[in-house]
Design a protein around this motif. Structure first.
Motif, short mmCIF file in Angstrom:
data_model
loop_
_atom_site.label_atom_id
_atom_site.label_comp_id
_atom_site.label_asym_id
_atom_site.label_seq_id
_atom_site.Cartn_x
_atom_site.Cartn_y
_atom_site.Cartn_z
N TYR A 43 0.82 -1.21 0.00
CA TYR A 43 0.00 0.00 0.00
C TYR A 43 0.86 1.26 0.00
O TYR A 43 0.43 2.31 0.46
CB TYR A 43 -1.09 0.00 1.07
N GLN A 44 2.09 1.14 -0.50
CA GLN A 44 2.91 2.31 -0.79
C GLN A 44 3.17 3.18 0.44
O GLN A 44 3.02 4.40 0.40
CB GLN A 44 2.22 3.15 -1.88
N CYS A 45 3.60 2.54 1.55
CA CYS A 45 3.83 3.33 2.75
C CYS A 45 5.25 3.85 2.83
O CYS A 45 5.53 4.75 3.60
CB CYS A 45 3.50 2.50 3.99
N GLY A 46 6.16 3.27 2.04
CA GLY A 46 7.54 3.76 2.03
C GLY A 46 8.43 3.20 3.11
O GLY A 46 9.58 3.63 3.25
N THR A 47 7.93 2.23 3.88
CA THR A 47 8.77 1.64 4.93
C THR A 47 10.04 1.02 4.35
O THR A 47 11.13 1.20 4.89
CB THR A 47 7.97 0.56 5.70
N THR A 49 11.75 1.74 1.67
CA THR A 49 12.74 2.74 1.29
C THR A 49 13.40 3.34 2.53
O THR A 49 14.60 3.57 2.55
CB THR A 49 12.07 3.86 0.48
N VAL A 51 13.79 1.94 5.59
CA VAL A 51 14.67 1.06 6.36
C VAL A 51 15.90 0.64 5.58
O VAL A 51 16.89 0.21 6.16
CB VAL A 51 13.99 -0.25 6.85
N ALA A 94 11.26 -7.48 7.19
CA ALA A 94 11.06 -7.52 8.64
C ALA A 94 10.12 -6.41 9.10
O ALA A 94 9.35 -6.59 10.03
CB ALA A 94 12.40 -7.42 9.35
N SER A 95 10.17 -5.24 8.43
CA SER A 95 9.33 -4.12 8.85
C SER A 95 8.11 -3.93 7.98
O SER A 95 7.28 -3.09 8.28
CB SER A 95 10.14 -2.81 8.81
N CYS A 96 7.99 -4.65 6.89
CA CYS A 96 6.91 -4.41 5.93
C CYS A 96 5.56 -4.77 6.54
O CYS A 96 5.31 -5.92 6.86
CB CYS A 96 7.11 -5.22 4.65
N PRO A 97 4.66 -3.78 6.73
CA PRO A 97 3.38 -4.10 7.35
C PRO A 97 2.51 -4.96 6.45
O PRO A 97 1.61 -5.63 6.93
CB PRO A 97 2.75 -2.72 7.57
N ARG A 98 2.75 -4.93 5.16
CA ARG A 98 1.93 -5.72 4.24
C ARG A 98 2.61 -7.04 3.91
O ARG A 98 2.10 -7.81 3.10
CB ARG A 98 1.66 -4.93 2.95
N GLN A 99 3.77 -7.28 4.48
CA GLN A 99 4.53 -8.51 4.23
C GLN A 99 4.63 -8.80 2.73
O GLN A 99 4.45 -9.94 2.29
CB GLN A 99 3.91 -9.69 4.99
#
Lengths: 400, 459
Positions: A43-47, A49, A51, A94-99
């Motif tokens: 969903y294009q949150c940018g996590t 990029t 991390v 590891a940090s991706c909320p959408r895995q």
């Protein structure tokens, strides 16, 4: 895998979303087929990029690459160098909320690009179909074995006589000619890569554009340092795999020198003393390749990190196995030579050639091994277009 | 049975359902597991989008419940089992011991002031302290003291104290019993089990906050100045631990830069799949209130999507942006690092509208933590949709979804009906929603359950 993840990746509840985030160009479907299964989760949150240690030191933006896929922008995607700057450490997952596993998407995009850079069309067929790949490897394997079987020189059974079994007068020119053709193919594909990059990154007003020489300096003589040290890997979470990777590259480079460039000195029945530089170099390359490939294989089997746990693509497995068997049979030929076991030596030599040919003919210009050119050149081309790339001087990127 | 209804859960949904049922001259049993009704709404400072004072609109309803002759309030009680069928349910309710004579206690607070055992205060999200004997909050209904047996020095004395008392032959604490004017303290109270016979049931068990530690990159519990939105709500509230002053946990100073992070544990496949529905509006409101409490404070809201869908919500959102100058940054904060000297927080994120990599410093971070449905399993046996395994062999088994929200068998045309005929659901137990939607669903559930109750034949 938890039930939630299954639901997310197998369509299910987010099924309708798919039709919104893709444009019907089939690009997302193709990336999924090539391993980027999480593309619709993003969903294009940018996590990713934020991390990524590589994006911190460069202008790489992995989220944008994923967006190109979601929007079906295939020309933008082909000209995007970002995937080649990713070394798949798995920090993003590891940090991706959408895995969504962004690094696996990058790997899939690299496969997609490798297929499209190649103008012959062989590459995309190999990458897209496991069957075609297996068939091509099998064909080349048996073809080589057959040719050696039919056309080998006289078999001397009293002692190992590789020089008569495979006369240097034939092997060397054939080898050099093959090398020239393959190198030309790879370089022409690399040139196509440059064209794609150029056409999808129009000059922006005021953007600093570098000349080829200054770009080369900017990248710390990039082709050399990216090729020899693969240093960005040492700076991101892929550090664990860096040593094996450097060993494999060095082992490959040394054996290339020994058995292609210096073949007339190495394809010999003469037994050099162990202090001879050729012998030492040979041992080094055998050790480096066997160690590197076995560690890589065992990692993949055990699934010890995100990289090796993710669904491995067939081209990846094929490459590492071919490299392993090539190194193993090469080492065994020398072993049988020492032990004076002629028939064993001839058979393993034939096997060795039968592994070498598909490795070089298929993997170098068309499949996974082509990244030996694409990775350094992608960084160089990015630098030419004025983009910021990870540099050796920035070693030890500070992490807040 | 005839004309009797059970409501499980005394939050705003349960209160609304109980009042609507009582209005129709039905006998209502309202069961609440904590010492007071009021639920999560009682902890809120203001509501969106009208900025009504939450307790000012909730407290009259709570009092109306306690005054209504048709409502029998069973607080500090739990439903232990349900059997039977629509029109004739048999319900077992356990009344936990308060160790206080309910009828005698006048709520004078004398015991609370003298009690020496201090416990983190649940009502203030652990930001303040309460005593082991306590009245949860000033507006509590019923306003009766309760002894928290787990922390009481008399009922569960710390090991050292027990030894000391044994050696010297002195009696344990018991200060509350000595100071209580009506002599209401009763340490010998035992759990009491009541059997109820009702014709229909409304489930309004509500929500719990998800554990923000499930998203480890935000360092909740590790970094001092990272708060959940409910903690921040208590800081904003004049009944809160700081009397409405927004102060940092680390140094007691006013923050100058506050970051609000959305979708923590919601829409996150590592925690909860679903959207928690109210957090966008809650953070928008909190950023506005922060601006009012602290003139000149810098508020940044990190979001992926702002879901301001209700009546007046979008206008409210735009007002915070245009009138109050709240900054909205599209991008998810990837990690938070604490600066060891100042305890300020470094946020690393990509501003996805600019495509730029940013590191920014903030004094305080508020996490919009998602919610999950309260565990209703011990109260009512449940089965998860799709699974054949029943969690209990009791005759009445309620079907819940994989994410543990009660399954609505007809979400479009009967959005309160559960898999069991005669059992209805309202509020967050049925799915994430805000206060006004919970109240709406509660009235609907009251209507549907009253139909069942009035149809039931007298035995």
């Amino acid at each position: 895998m938890s039930a939630k993840q299954t639901r997310a990746t197998s369509g299910g509840r987010i099924g309708p979303l798919a039709s919104i985030t893709t444009t019907g160009t089939g690009l997302a479907e193709e990336i999924i087929e090539l391993g980027g299964k999480g593309i619709r989760n993003c969903y294009q949150c940018g996590t990713c990029t934020a991390v990524c240690p590589i994006s911190e030191a460069s202008s790489a933006n992995f989220r944008k690459t994923i967006k190109y896929v979601q929007l079906g922008l295939d020309r933008k995607l082909l000209g995007d160098v970002t995937p080649w700057l990713c070394y798949y450490c798995g920090d993003c997952q590891a940090s991706c909320p959408r895995q969504a596993n962004p690094s696996e998407i990058m790997a899939a995009v690299r496969r997609y690009q490798t297929g499209r850079y190649d103008w012959t069309g062989i590459s995309s067929r190999l990458i897209r179909s496991k069957k075609v790949e297996l068939l091509a490897i099998g064909l080349l394997f048996f073809l080589t074995a057959g040719v050696v079987w039919l056309f080998h020189g006289p078999v001397v059974t009293s002692a190992v006589r590789l020089e008569t079994f495979a006369p240097i007068g034939i092997v060397e020119p054939v080898g050099l000619a093959a090398f020239a053709i393959l190198a030309a193919l790879l370089m022409s594909n690399t040139f196509r890569m440059y064209r794609f990059i150029k056409s999808s990154n129009p000059d922006q007003a005021g953007a600093p554009r570098r000349g080829p020489i200054s770009a080369l300096r900017e990248t710390t003589s990039i082709l050399g340092s990216y090729f020899l040290t693969q240093f960005p890997m040492s700076e991101c979470g892929a550090r664990r795999r860096w040593v094996d990777h450097v060993l494999m590259v060095a082992g490959y480079a040394v054996s290339f020198l020994l058995f292609v460039v210096l073949l007339r000195y190495t394809l010999t029945d003469q037994i050099y003393p162990w202090t001879n530089p050729l012998v030492l170099a040979g041992y080094f390359s055998a050790f480096a390749l066997l160690y590197g490939t076995s560690i890589s294989i065992s990692r993949r089997v055990r699934g010890s990190d995100t990289y090796s746990r993710s669904a491995r693509h067939s081209t990846d497995w094929m490459f590492i196995l071919l490299l392993f068997f090539t190194a193993l049979t090469g080492f065994m030929v020398v072993l049988f030579q020492y032990l004076s076991m002629p028939m064993y030596a001839y058979v393993t030599f034939t096997l060795h050639l039968s592994f070498v040919v598909p490795l070089l003919v298929l993997e170098v210009p068309f499949a996974k091994w082509s990244h030996l050119a694409y990775r350094p050149f992608a960084a160089y081309f990015a630098s030419l277009r004025g983009m910021k790339i990870p540099r050796l001087r920035e070693r030890g990127v500070s992490r807040v | 049975v005839f004309n009797q209804v059970l409501v499980v859960g005394g939050g705003i949904a349960g209160i609304q359902a109980a009042l609507d049922l009582a209005e129709q001259d039905l006998k209502v049993f309202l069961v609440e597991k904590t010492p007071s009704i009021g639920g999560k709404m009682s902890q809120l400072d203001k509501t969106f989008p009208t900025l009504d004072c939450a307790s000012c609109i909730l407290t009259p309803k709570m009092v109306a419940v306690s005054r209504n002759k048709n409502i029998e309030l069973l607080t500090y009680s739990e439903v232990r089992g349900i059997s039977g069928k629509a029109g004739d349910f048999h319900v077992t309710v356990a009344k936990k011991p308060r160790y206080v004579n309910f009828d005698a206690c006048t709520g004078c607070n004398e015991c609370v002031m003298k009690c020496p055992a201090k416990v983190p205060d649940e009502f203030n999200m652990g930001l303040g302290e309460r005593k082991a004997i306590y009245i949860p909050f000033p507006q509590a209904v019923p306003r009766k003291a309760t002894i928290d047996a787990e922390h009481c020095w008399r009922l569960t004395p710390p090991e050292k104290m027990r030894k000391n008392a044994l050696e010297r032959g002195i009696t344990l604490c018991g200060v509350c019993a000595r100071v209580c004017p009506p002599n209401a303290i009763d340490f010998s109270q035992k759990e009491e089990v009541v059997d109820l016979n009702v014709s229909s049931i409304v489930i309004a068990t509500g929500l719990e906050l998800e554990d923000p530690r499930r998203v480890p990159e935000y360092g909740y519990g590790k970094h001092t100045n990272v708060y959940t939105h409910l903690e921040f709500e208590r800081l904003l509230s004049s009944t809160g631990p700081t009397s409405g002053e927004v102060l940092r946990r680390s140094d007691g100073r006013h923050p100058k830069r506050i970051a609000f992070i959305q979708c923590v544990c919601s829409r996150d496949l590592r925690a909860n799949f679903y959207c928690s529905a109210f957090c966008c509006m809650a953070s928008i409101r909190q950023s506005m209130l922060a601006k009012e409490h602290l003139p000149g404070v810098d508020c940044s809201v990190f979001y992926m999507d702002i879901r301001a869908f209700g009546k007046g919500y979008y206008q409210f959102f735009k007002r915070t942006e245009e009138e109050y100058g709240v900054k909205y940054i599209r991008g998810r904060v990837a990690r938070i690092e604490e600066k060891p000297d100042t305890k300020n927080l470094m946020l690393v994120y990509e501003d996805t509208r600019l495509g730029s990599f940013v590191k920014a410093e903030f004094d305080m971070v508020v996490l919009a933590v998602g919610i999950k449905p309260s565990e209703i399993s011990p109260a009512i046996p449940i089965t998860v949709s799709g699974s054949k395994r029943l969690e209990s062999s009791l005759p009445v088994t309620l079907e819940v979804e994989e994410d543990r929200f009660v399954k609505l068998v007809n979400p479009y045309l009967n959005p309160v009906a559960t898999s069991v005929n005669g059992i209805f659901v309202a509020g967050v137990a049925a799915g994430a929603k805000d206060v006004s939607d919970s109240v709406m669903q509660a009235s609907a559930a009251a209507m549907k359950s009253s139909i069942v109750a009035k149809d039931a034949k007298a035995p």
